[in-house]
Scaffold this motif. Sequence first.
Motif, mmCIF file in Angstrom:
data_model
loop_
_atom_site.group_PDB
_atom_site.id
_atom_site.type_symbol
_atom_site.label_atom_id
_atom_site.label_comp_id
_atom_site.label_asym_id
_atom_site.label_seq_id
_atom_site.Cartn_x
_atom_site.Cartn_y
_atom_site.Cartn_z
ATOM 1 N N ASN A 156 73.259 -46.813 -16.769
ATOM 2 C CA ASN A 156 73.832 -48.142 -16.582
ATOM 3 C C ASN A 156 73.560 -49.015 -17.808
ATOM 4 O O ASN A 156 72.622 -48.777 -18.573
ATOM 5 N N ALA A 157 74.376 -50.054 -17.978
ATOM 6 C CA ALA A 157 74.195 -51.043 -19.032
ATOM 7 C C ALA A 157 73.955 -52.394 -18.365
ATOM 8 O O ALA A 157 74.801 -52.869 -17.601
ATOM 9 N N ILE A 158 72.794 -53.006 -18.680
ATOM 10 C CA ILE A 158 72.356 -54.179 -17.928
ATOM 11 C C ILE A 158 71.817 -55.233 -18.886
ATOM 12 O O ILE A 158 71.008 -54.940 -19.775
ATOM 13 N N SER A 159 72.246 -56.489 -18.680
ATOM 14 C CA SER A 159 71.647 -57.600 -19.420
ATOM 15 C C SER A 159 70.615 -58.290 -18.537
ATOM 16 O O SER A 159 70.670 -58.207 -17.305
ATOM 17 N N GLY A 160 69.673 -58.974 -19.183
ATOM 18 C CA GLY A 160 68.622 -59.663 -18.426
ATOM 19 C C GLY A 160 67.615 -58.734 -17.808
ATOM 20 O O GLY A 160 66.975 -59.074 -16.803
ATOM 21 N N THR A 161 67.404 -57.578 -18.399
ATOM 22 C CA THR A 161 66.522 -56.583 -17.786
ATOM 23 C C THR A 161 65.079 -57.075 -17.676
ATOM 24 O O THR A 161 64.344 -56.644 -16.786
ATOM 25 N N ALA A 162 64.674 -57.983 -18.570
ATOM 26 C CA ALA A 162 63.310 -58.510 -18.497
ATOM 27 C C ALA A 162 63.087 -59.324 -17.230
ATOM 28 O O ALA A 162 61.945 -59.493 -16.785
ATOM 29 N N ASN A 163 64.174 -59.815 -16.632
ATOM 30 C CA ASN A 163 64.067 -60.622 -15.414
ATOM 31 C C ASN A 163 64.311 -59.815 -14.144
ATOM 32 O O ASN A 163 64.151 -60.328 -13.043
ATOM 33 N N ALA A 164 64.739 -58.574 -14.312
ATOM 34 C CA ALA A 164 65.015 -57.741 -13.145
ATOM 35 C C ALA A 164 63.717 -57.397 -12.423
ATOM 36 O O ALA A 164 62.662 -57.234 -13.033
ATOM 37 N N VAL A 165 63.813 -57.282 -11.100
ATOM 38 C CA VAL A 165 62.665 -56.888 -10.286
ATOM 39 C C VAL A 165 62.922 -55.461 -9.810
ATOM 40 O O VAL A 165 63.652 -55.220 -8.849
ATOM 41 N N TRP A 166 62.324 -54.492 -10.531
ATOM 42 C CA TRP A 166 62.623 -53.087 -10.280
ATOM 43 C C TRP A 166 61.770 -52.510 -9.159
ATOM 44 O O TRP A 166 62.220 -51.632 -8.431
ATOM 45 N N ASN A 167 60.518 -52.974 -9.070
ATOM 46 C CA ASN A 167 59.536 -52.380 -8.160
ATOM 47 C C ASN A 167 59.469 -50.874 -8.407
ATOM 48 O O ASN A 167 59.438 -50.425 -9.538
ATOM 49 N N SER A 168 59.495 -50.056 -7.377
ATOM 50 C CA SER A 168 59.335 -48.615 -7.564
ATOM 51 C C SER A 168 60.698 -47.935 -7.475
ATOM 52 O O SER A 168 61.204 -47.650 -6.389
ATOM 53 N N THR A 169 61.311 -47.698 -8.626
ATOM 54 C CA THR A 169 62.639 -47.097 -8.657
ATOM 55 C C THR A 169 62.701 -46.016 -9.718
ATOM 56 O O THR A 169 61.895 -45.965 -10.636
ATOM 57 N N TYR A 170 63.720 -45.169 -9.596
ATOM 58 C CA TYR A 170 63.982 -44.133 -10.599
ATOM 59 C C TYR A 170 65.022 -44.664 -11.574
ATOM 60 O O TYR A 170 66.080 -45.145 -11.169
ATOM 61 N N GLN A 171 64.730 -44.587 -12.874
ATOM 62 C CA GLN A 171 65.677 -45.018 -13.891
ATOM 63 C C GLN A 171 65.867 -43.916 -14.921
ATOM 64 O O GLN A 171 64.917 -43.256 -15.330
ATOM 65 N N GLU A 172 67.131 -43.778 -15.342
ATOM 66 C CA GLU A 172 67.454 -42.803 -16.371
ATOM 67 C C GLU A 172 68.506 -43.384 -17.308
ATOM 68 O O GLU A 172 69.591 -43.785 -16.874
ATOM 69 N N GLU A 173 68.171 -43.456 -18.593
ATOM 70 C CA GLU A 173 69.098 -43.873 -19.641
ATOM 71 C C GLU A 173 69.720 -45.241 -19.359
ATOM 72 O O GLU A 173 70.949 -45.407 -19.394
ATOM 73 N N THR A 174 68.901 -46.246 -19.106
ATOM 74 C CA THR A 174 69.394 -47.618 -18.957
ATOM 75 C C THR A 174 69.607 -48.235 -20.333
ATOM 76 O O THR A 174 68.709 -48.215 -21.178
ATOM 77 N N LEU A 175 70.791 -48.793 -20.559
ATOM 78 C CA LEU A 175 71.116 -49.457 -21.818
ATOM 79 C C LEU A 175 70.930 -50.958 -21.644
ATOM 80 O O LEU A 175 71.488 -51.553 -20.712
ATOM 81 N N PHE A 176 70.134 -51.564 -22.509
ATOM 82 C CA PHE A 176 69.846 -52.992 -22.401
ATOM 83 C C PHE A 176 70.872 -53.784 -23.201
ATOM 84 O O PHE A 176 71.010 -53.599 -24.415
ATOM 85 N N LEU A 177 71.577 -54.684 -22.532
ATOM 86 C CA LEU A 177 72.611 -55.492 -23.183
ATOM 87 C C LEU A 177 72.076 -56.867 -23.535
ATOM 88 O O LEU A 177 71.235 -57.424 -22.827
ATOM 89 N N ALA A 178 72.626 -57.437 -24.608
ATOM 90 C CA ALA A 178 72.281 -58.806 -24.981
ATOM 91 C C ALA A 178 72.815 -59.781 -23.942
ATOM 92 O O ALA A 178 73.869 -59.556 -23.341
ATOM 93 N N ASP A 179 72.087 -60.878 -23.723
ATOM 94 C CA ASP A 179 72.531 -61.889 -22.770
ATOM 95 C C ASP A 179 73.750 -62.646 -23.266
ATOM 96 O O ASP A 179 74.611 -63.054 -22.487
ATOM 97 N N GLY A 180 73.823 -62.869 -24.582
ATOM 98 C CA GLY A 180 74.905 -63.673 -25.126
ATOM 99 C C GLY A 180 76.043 -62.849 -25.653
ATOM 100 O O GLY A 180 76.063 -61.623 -25.590
ATOM 101 N N ASN A 181 77.044 -63.524 -26.190
ATOM 102 C CA ASN A 181 78.194 -62.867 -26.789
ATOM 103 C C ASN A 181 78.146 -62.946 -28.306
ATOM 104 O O ASN A 181 79.173 -62.878 -28.965
ATOM 105 N N GLY A 182 76.960 -63.115 -28.836
ATOM 106 C CA GLY A 182 76.852 -63.374 -30.260
ATOM 107 C C GLY A 182 76.794 -62.157 -31.140
ATOM 108 O O GLY A 182 76.664 -62.273 -32.356
ATOM 109 N N GLY A 183 76.843 -60.972 -30.565
ATOM 110 C CA GLY A 183 76.786 -59.776 -31.387
ATOM 111 C C GLY A 183 75.414 -59.556 -31.995
ATOM 112 O O GLY A 183 75.277 -59.342 -33.190
ATOM 113 N N ASP A 184 74.379 -59.601 -31.167
ATOM 114 C CA ASP A 184 73.008 -59.421 -31.635
ATOM 115 C C ASP A 184 72.846 -58.006 -32.206
ATOM 116 O O ASP A 184 72.951 -57.017 -31.488
ATOM 117 N N ALA A 185 72.582 -57.929 -33.508
ATOM 118 C CA ALA A 185 72.494 -56.613 -34.168
ATOM 119 C C ALA A 185 71.304 -55.801 -33.678
ATOM 120 O O ALA A 185 71.273 -54.579 -33.850
#
Length: 374
Positions: free
Chosen positions: A337-366
């Motif tokens: 999955n591709a997800i923005s705001g991952t630092a604020n997500a509440v995952w608790n005890s879950t299985y994750q595989e290949e999560t893509l972290f997206l920028a919050d803005g539309n500014g093209g963060d390199a």
Amino acid sequence: WENASGNLQRMIDGLADTGGEVWVAAGTYEPVSYLVSDKVYTASFRMRDGVSVYGGFNAATPESSKNDRVKGTMSWEFTNETVLQGQGYRPSSWGTVNSSSRHVVWFAPLAQDSEAEAPFTAMTYLDGVTVAGGYASGGNGTDDFLTDRGAGIYMKGNNVSVTNCIVKNNYATGPGGGIYMDGGGRVERTLVFNNVSNDNGGAVYMDGVGIVRRCMLANNQSRKGAGAYLRKAAAGKPESLQLSTCVVSNNTSTHNGAVYCDNGGVVVHNTIVNNLCTKTTDTADGDAAQTGGLYIDGYALLVNSVLWNNRFGSVDGTNIPVYIKNPSVDKVRFRYNAISGTANAVWNSTYQEETLFLADGNGGDANMPGPDFD
């Protein structure tokens, strides 16, 4: 078409014994009879087992095939729009609906009619129509006609399918402002927008079993699951609830989530963006508001999906994409999955595989991989 009937329900009922298709020309149609005698709240179009209804035809220059109906770029855009609306409905401001129809379309067996109590046995389609102006306000008929839910369409069973439709401007005091799926059914290639539930599932409520695929769920409102609410039945299988290849956007929940997985749900290939939860968290409440994006209670499988800019508290609030309650690694799984705001997500005890972290803005963060969004 010069000999076409002006009474849609009569045409549907006339094929009840044999099955068949009813083709409906462009225009606006309201129920003209009650499904239960003298009970105004049963002013609905009743679908019959094996009798499919197709809208979007041009009576002036008749099409010879369903495939000849003129459409726009989206599968639900018909040049010749066929509107099924609640009795007495007149378009008004967003979130305000008043009509005599607790359901615009009753797509289920009718309990008051003994010969029709069995589930539909033949695959039956509602295709190419706009459904608007249902007012599921509850009150009389709640027990036998479920008058508090499914204001646009109430559907039940595995052989019922809504395709290439628009469901808009419907209101329910109970679950399923636009569509209530009771133990089965499919909704495909359909736009569900501007519907309101005072309970859960502003656009669609899936109860026990259901498939929503290749749809757009937008601008709906409810307490939980403003776009889609997926509820596992007590003896059901959690994977029997499927939300696939949909866009879920600009929905507003007053308590939790544009998509709410209630102990069940397979959420695959979806784009869940720009949704909002307006309530703030109460730390003393175990069922408190937590996210405007995806809320999971107990079970969900999320695969190949995008969650971006799902706000909490206000449109300028924190981007909280995911909140997971009562999880375990074998029952809550995230893959690719591709997800923005991952630092604020509440995952608790879950299985994750290949999560893509997206920028919050539309500014093209390199420094952040993945695409920006317009």
